[in-house]
Design a protein around this motif. Structure first.
Motif, PDB file in Angstrom:
ATOM      1  N   SER A 141       0.826  -1.217   0.000  1.00  0.00           N
ATOM      2  CA  SER A 141       0.000   0.000   0.000  1.00  0.00           C
ATOM      3  C   SER A 141       0.858   1.265   0.000  1.00  0.00           C
ATOM      4  O   SER A 141       0.513   2.255  -0.653  1.00  0.00           O
ATOM      5  N   LYS A 142       1.990   1.249   0.694  1.00  0.00           N
ATOM      6  CA  LYS A 142       2.854   2.435   0.722  1.00  0.00           C
ATOM      7  C   LYS A 142       3.375   2.730  -0.684  1.00  0.00           C
ATOM      8  O   LYS A 142       3.337   3.880  -1.141  1.00  0.00           O
ATOM      9  N   GLU A 143       3.851   1.705  -1.384  1.00  0.00           N
ATOM     10  CA  GLU A 143       4.364   1.883  -2.741  1.00  0.00           C
ATOM     11  C   GLU A 143       3.258   2.318  -3.695  1.00  0.00           C
ATOM     12  O   GLU A 143       3.472   3.167  -4.567  1.00  0.00           O
ATOM     13  N   LEU A 144       2.065   1.755  -3.517  1.00  0.00           N
ATOM     14  CA  LEU A 144       0.925   2.140  -4.357  1.00  0.00           C
ATOM     15  C   LEU A 144       0.560   3.603  -4.134  1.00  0.00           C
ATOM     16  O   LEU A 144       0.299   4.343  -5.083  1.00  0.00           O
ATOM     17  N   LYS A 145       0.562   4.037  -2.890  1.00  0.00           N
ATOM     18  CA  LYS A 145       0.229   5.438  -2.600  1.00  0.00           C
ATOM     19  C   LYS A 145       1.308   6.377  -3.128  1.00  0.00           C
ATOM     20  O   LYS A 145       0.996   7.474  -3.607  1.00  0.00           O
ATOM     21  N   THR A 146       2.559   5.948  -3.094  1.00  0.00           N
ATOM     22  CA  THR A 146       3.630   6.736  -3.706  1.00  0.00           C
ATOM     23  C   THR A 146       3.403   6.811  -5.208  1.00  0.00           C
ATOM     24  O   THR A 146       3.509   7.882  -5.814  1.00  0.00           O
ATOM     25  N   TYR A 147       3.076   5.685  -5.822  1.00  0.00           N
ATOM     26  CA  TYR A 147       2.827   5.610  -7.268  1.00  0.00           C
ATOM     27  C   TYR A 147       1.681   6.530  -7.683  1.00  0.00           C
ATOM     28  O   TYR A 147       1.759   7.214  -8.696  1.00  0.00           O
ATOM     29  N   PHE A 148       0.622   6.574  -6.880  1.00  0.00           N
ATOM     30  CA  PHE A 148      -0.532   7.423  -7.190  1.00  0.00           C
ATOM     31  C   PHE A 148      -0.360   8.858  -6.695  1.00  0.00           C
ATOM     32  O   PHE A 148      -1.229   9.702  -6.898  1.00  0.00           O
ATOM     33  N   GLY A 149       0.754   9.148  -6.029  1.00  0.00           N
ATOM     34  CA  GLY A 149       1.037  10.513  -5.592  1.00  0.00           C
ATOM     35  C   GLY A 149       0.196  10.985  -4.437  1.00  0.00           C
ATOM     36  O   GLY A 149      -0.038  12.183  -4.282  1.00  0.00           O
TER      37      GLY A 149
END
Length: 154
Positions: A141-149
């Motif tokens: 989830s952390k990487e996904l939230k980084t990816y989505f900004g």
């Protein structure tokens, strides 16, 4: 990280950049060095047209956010590849769901969506089913939230 960043940069330079920052003469800017993947500050440049930078940023924070995005995207593509175990979307099969993760801003959550026929955005990371998409959300989830900004919004 050296080779990983160069590969990420190659993939992302194929994308159209619509709001590119172009520094003026003697204007400080930042860029991500493709050799070592580090953020470099340039204090002045006499003629930008003679320089070849992949992408320039007005602030170090903007450059870091872009680098974080690139690294998260590469990481997520690798994890999706592993979860998909050789599966790839078949755009000729309208009955095959092609799952992807998106960010729902109205409730500040990662969500799973499916498309069946049209590959309307080739940059989307597709997964073979909802279960794999949920695994990605649970583990990354952390990487996904980084990816989505949206990491800063939490």
């Amino acid at each position: 990280m050296n080779n990983q960043y160069i590969e990420i940069l190659k993939q992302n330079t194929r994308q159209e950049i619509t709001h590119r920052f172009i520094p003026k003469s003697n204007e400080k800017f930042f860029f991500i060095d493709p050799i070592n993947g580090m953020i470099v500050e340039i204090n002045r440049i006499l003629n930008y047209d003679n320089c070849k930078f992949a992408k320039c940023f007005k602030t170090e924070k903007e450059a870091q956010k872009h680098l974080d995005f690139l690294l998260a995207e590469d990481f997520l593509k690798q994890k999706a590849f592993e979860l998909n175990n050789g599966w790839e979307p078949n755009w000729n099969n309208e009955n095959q769901p092609k799952c992807h993760i998106c960010y729902n801003h109205s409730n500040n959550n990662l969500a799973i969506n499916s498309v069946y026929k049209y590959n309307f955005n080739p940059n989307i990371i597709y997964l073979k089913d909802d279960s794999d998409a949920q695994t990605m959300i649970n583990l990354y989830s952390k990487e996904l939230k980084t990816y989505f900004g949206v990491l800063d919004e939490q």
